[in-house]
Design an enzyme around this catalytic site. Structure first.
Site, PDB file in Angstrom:
ATOM      1  N   ASP A   8      -4.164  -0.930  11.706  1.00 52.98           N
ATOM      2  CA  ASP A   8      -3.334  -0.502  10.571  1.00 52.98           C
ATOM      3  C   ASP A   8      -4.148   0.447   9.707  1.00 52.98           C
ATOM      4  OD1 ASP A   8      -0.969  -0.564   8.914  1.00 52.98           O
ATOM      5  OD2 ASP A   8      -2.121  -1.756   7.491  1.00 52.98           O
ATOM      6  N   GLU A  10      -4.187   2.545   5.715  1.00 54.48           N
ATOM      7  CA  GLU A  10      -3.634   2.859   4.401  1.00 54.48           C
ATOM      8  C   GLU A  10      -4.004   4.312   4.110  1.00 54.48           C
ATOM      9  OE1 GLU A  10      -1.584   1.002   2.943  1.00 54.48           O
ATOM     10  OE2 GLU A  10      -1.960  -0.891   4.003  1.00 54.48           O
ATOM     11  N   ASP A  53       1.599   7.120  -6.914  1.00 54.75           N
ATOM     12  CA  ASP A  53       2.610   6.468  -6.075  1.00 54.75           C
ATOM     13  C   ASP A  53       1.962   5.717  -4.913  1.00 54.75           C
ATOM     14  OD1 ASP A  53       4.620   7.382  -7.681  1.00 54.75           O
ATOM     15  OD2 ASP A  53       5.216   9.040  -6.375  1.00 54.75           O
ATOM     16  N   HIS A  58      -0.742   0.407  -2.164  1.00 47.74           N
ATOM     17  CA  HIS A  58      -1.893  -0.287  -1.586  1.00 47.74           C
ATOM     18  C   HIS A  58      -2.950  -0.718  -2.599  1.00 47.74           C
ATOM     19  CE1 HIS A  58      -3.632   3.672  -2.009  1.00 47.74           C
ATOM     20  NE2 HIS A  58      -2.908   4.177  -1.028  1.00 47.74           N
ATOM     21  N   HIS A 152      -0.440  -3.652  -0.269  1.00 50.45           N
ATOM     22  CA  HIS A 152      -0.797  -3.496   1.147  1.00 50.45           C
ATOM     23  C   HIS A 152      -2.316  -3.473   1.286  1.00 50.45           C
ATOM     24  CE1 HIS A 152       3.173  -2.425   2.981  1.00 50.45           C
ATOM     25  NE2 HIS A 152       3.457  -2.301   1.702  1.00 50.45           N
ATOM     26  N   ASP A 157      -2.959  -6.955   6.625  1.00 49.36           N
ATOM     27  CA  ASP A 157      -1.764  -6.591   7.376  1.00 49.36           C
ATOM     28  C   ASP A 157      -1.988  -6.769   8.877  1.00 49.36           C
ATOM     29  OD1 ASP A 157      -0.547  -6.026   5.014  1.00 49.36           O
ATOM     30  OD2 ASP A 157      -0.364  -3.870   5.325  1.00 49.36           O
TER      31      ASP A 157
END
Length: 232
Positions: A8, A10, A53, A58, A152, A157
């Site tokens: 995963d 970010e 944003d 995260h 996140h 995750d």
């Protein structure tokens, strides 16, 4: 033994073609579709400001990534960890686009999506058509604990997705089936052992019939100089 990598990322945004970069990457090693405990995890300096944003998603700010390694500095370690195995991701097209953009930027070989990617979003949509396929929704569906998840986080995750992935492929049910088969085999083996032991027990000799005793006595009278009658 089948080895796969679940990973995963970010990022600073949604589009690497517009200059968005990876700021965290995590990967878990799976063998035979179950986590081994080995993982790769690093926070990265994306070499650009993190928009508010993105921070709301995260939690990372510019201060969090200041002084962290750049992607080019960790690329070879990531490539070595992944090796040549298949790669599992939730919404894999997103993560593959970012990984390949970063690899291309630093002159490293990129990954072929068609031959390497396993997308758990597509798996969930095929298994549960018309139902939400987000990671949170799948965790709730499978009763996976989400209490540690706020914003996140790539490593968390991955850990959650590993549990979701096992459910999507029927792993828990298959594991229960294997356990049931194992118990049945053990029970059968125990029964067989008891039967063998029973077969080895000394059994009483049956008593000869009266007719057999009479015929035996008549036969003994025909024996000349029987040894059982000798005195020396």
């Amino acid at each position: 033994m089948t080895r796969t990598i679940l990973f995963d990322t970010e990022t600073t945004g949604f589009d690497p073609d517009q200059g968005d970069r990876i700021l965290e990457i995590a990967a878990l090693e799976l063998e035979n579709e179950l986590p081994t405990g080995r993982h790769f995890h690093v926070v990265i300096d994306p070499e650009r400001p993190i928009p508010p944003d993105a921070t709301r998603i995260h939690g990372f700010t510019d201060n969090d990534v200041r002084g962290k390694p750049k992607f080019a500095e960790i690329a070879e370690d990531f490539l070595a960890f992944v090796g040549d195995c298949r790669m599992i991701a939730h919404n894999a097209t997103f993560d593959f686009r970012f990984i390949n953009a970063e690899l291309e930027r630093c002159g490293q070989p990129t990954y072929d999506y068609d031959s390497r990617a396993i997308d758990t979003v597509l798996m969930a949509r095929r298994k549960y058509p018309g139902l939400p396929a987000s990671l949170d929704a799948l965790c709730r569906r499978f009763g996976i604990d989400l209490s540690a998840r706020g914003t996140h986080n790539a490593l968390l995750d991955c850990q959650l997705l590993a549990q979701v992935y096992v459910e999507l492929i029927g792993g828990r049910q298959r594991g229960l089936g294997l356990e049931a088969n194992r118990r049945e085999q053990e029970a059968q083996a125990t029964t067989a052992t008891r039967r063998v032991a029973a077969d080895r027990r000394p059994r009483p000799m049956p008593m000869p019939s009266q007719d057999l005793l009479q015929r035996h006595a008549a036969f003994l009278k025909t024996v000349t100089d029987p040894i059982w009658e000798r005195r020396d």
